[in-house]
Write a protein that holds these residues in place. Structure first.
Motif, PDB file in Angstrom:
ATOM      1  N   GLU A 124       0.838  -1.203   0.000  1.00 52.93           N
ATOM      2  CA  GLU A 124       0.000   0.000   0.000  1.00 52.93           C
ATOM      3  C   GLU A 124       0.870   1.250   0.000  1.00 52.93           C
ATOM      4  O   GLU A 124       0.619   2.204  -0.748  1.00 52.93           O
ATOM      5  CB  GLU A 124      -0.918  -0.017   1.221  1.00 52.93           C
ATOM      6  N   TRP A 125       1.896   1.243   0.828  1.00 55.74           N
ATOM      7  CA  TRP A 125       2.817   2.386   0.897  1.00 55.74           C
ATOM      8  C   TRP A 125       3.551   2.555  -0.436  1.00 55.74           C
ATOM      9  O   TRP A 125       3.703   3.678  -0.929  1.00 55.74           O
ATOM     10  CB  TRP A 125       3.825   2.166   2.022  1.00 55.74           C
ATOM     11  N   TYR A 126       4.012   1.457  -1.017  1.00 55.32           N
ATOM     12  CA  TYR A 126       4.767   1.502  -2.271  1.00 55.32           C
ATOM     13  C   TYR A 126       3.914   2.101  -3.390  1.00 55.32           C
ATOM     14  O   TYR A 126       4.371   2.988  -4.124  1.00 55.32           O
ATOM     15  CB  TYR A 126       5.228   0.094  -2.644  1.00 55.32           C
ATOM     16  N   LEU A 127       2.687   1.642  -3.524  1.00 51.78           N
ATOM     17  CA  LEU A 127       1.797   2.163  -4.567  1.00 51.78           C
ATOM     18  C   LEU A 127       1.487   3.634  -4.336  1.00 51.78           C
ATOM     19  O   LEU A 127       1.370   4.415  -5.285  1.00 51.78           O
ATOM     20  CB  LEU A 127       0.506   1.350  -4.607  1.00 51.78           C
ATOM     21  N   GLN A 128       1.366   4.019  -3.071  1.00 53.87           N
ATOM     22  CA  GLN A 128       1.102   5.419  -2.746  1.00 53.87           C
ATOM     23  C   GLN A 128       2.267   6.301  -3.185  1.00 53.87           C
ATOM     24  O   GLN A 128       2.063   7.348  -3.814  1.00 53.87           O
ATOM     25  CB  GLN A 128       0.871   5.567  -1.244  1.00 53.87           C
ATOM     26  N   GLN A 129       3.502   5.863  -2.888  1.00 55.98           N
ATOM     27  CA  GLN A 129       4.679   6.642  -3.281  1.00 55.98           C
ATOM     28  C   GLN A 129       4.824   6.702  -4.801  1.00 55.98           C
ATOM     29  O   GLN A 129       5.199   7.734  -5.357  1.00 55.98           O
ATOM     30  CB  GLN A 129       5.944   6.018  -2.666  1.00 55.98           C
ATOM     31  N   LEU A 130       4.516   5.595  -5.456  1.00 56.23           N
ATOM     32  CA  LEU A 130       4.611   5.552  -6.915  1.00 56.23           C
ATOM     33  C   LEU A 130       3.600   6.499  -7.545  1.00 56.23           C
ATOM     34  O   LEU A 130       3.917   7.230  -8.492  1.00 56.23           O
ATOM     35  CB  LEU A 130       4.379   4.117  -7.402  1.00 56.23           C
TER      36      LEU A 130
END
Length: 218
Positions: free
Chosen positions: A169-175
């Motif tokens: 979830e964090w990774y997709l948010q940063q992307l």
């Protein structure tokens, strides 16, 4: 008694010549005209669309594809510089200080590090696993909070390391926030790791060199 020969009745043969000479009906003429009109209109529309797309490419897309920075055999386009301008502004505490020139300088610096660090005597190479590990470190430095309306936000972590679902979830948010292609996003992390390792390498050598110089003067 002699058998009488039965004469076979020959079936009338339809002549294709006669068919071709038959006058064309009004309905057939209408259908043919309609078909021809549709074909001509489709061809004209295809030409208009083709010219429009080509014109759009020449006016808008081609200038963005122009190379603006080249370091040895690697180049970046104007489009990438503009994407990085937006990215740097979003990730800067002073977005007003971000200018196209400063971004060009930053990208040039990154390209130099990327090429030099991989060569001897440094031999610094960063794998995909290294990138994932660095991203997990960054993710664990913050917490992921889900609000009642489903939106996500990041806060300083006071809880244990994120689980796999929270990390994704964090990774997709940063992307999504970066608005960069995933390849470019991960390459930024890779260059950052290379810069850190190169800096550590130079610091270690500088300390040894300084001691040797000091002893030499003594």
């Amino acid at each position: 008694m002699p058998k009488k020969n039965k004469l076979k009745k020959n079936k009338p043969v339809e002549s294709s010549v006669l068919k071709d000479e038959l006058p064309e009906t009004k309905d057939a003429k209408k259908r043919r005209r309609k078909t021809n009109t549709i074909a001509i209109a489709s061809a004209i529309l295809a030409v208009i669309i083709g010219v429009s797309v080509f014109g759009w490419y020449l006016i808008y897309k081609q200038p963005l594809m122009a190379k603006i920075i080249t370091v040895n055999n690697k180049s970046v386009s104007v489009e990438y510089v503009l994407e990085r301008c937006l990215f740097n502004m979003q990730n800067s505490s002073t977005p007003d200080s971000v200018t196209p020139l400063s971004v060009v300088q930053t990208i040039t610096h990154e390209m130099v590090i990327e090429q030099i660090a991989a060569q001897p005597p440094y031999n610094i190479h960063v794998t995909e696993a290294d990138i994932d590990q660095e991203l997990r470190i960054q993710a664990n430095a913050v917490g992921v909070t889900t609000t009642p309306n489903g939106n996500t936000s990041t806060t300083t972590a006071t809880t244990p390391a994120l689980n796999e679902a929270e990390y994704k979830e964090w990774y997709l948010q940063q992307l999504n926030l970066s608005q960069l292609p995933e390849k470019d996003f991960r390459n930024l992390v890779r260059v950052s790791i290379m810069a850190t390792r190169l800096n550590t390498y130079l610091e270690d050598r500088m300390a040894t060199t300084a001691e040797q110089v000091h002893l030499y003067y003594i």
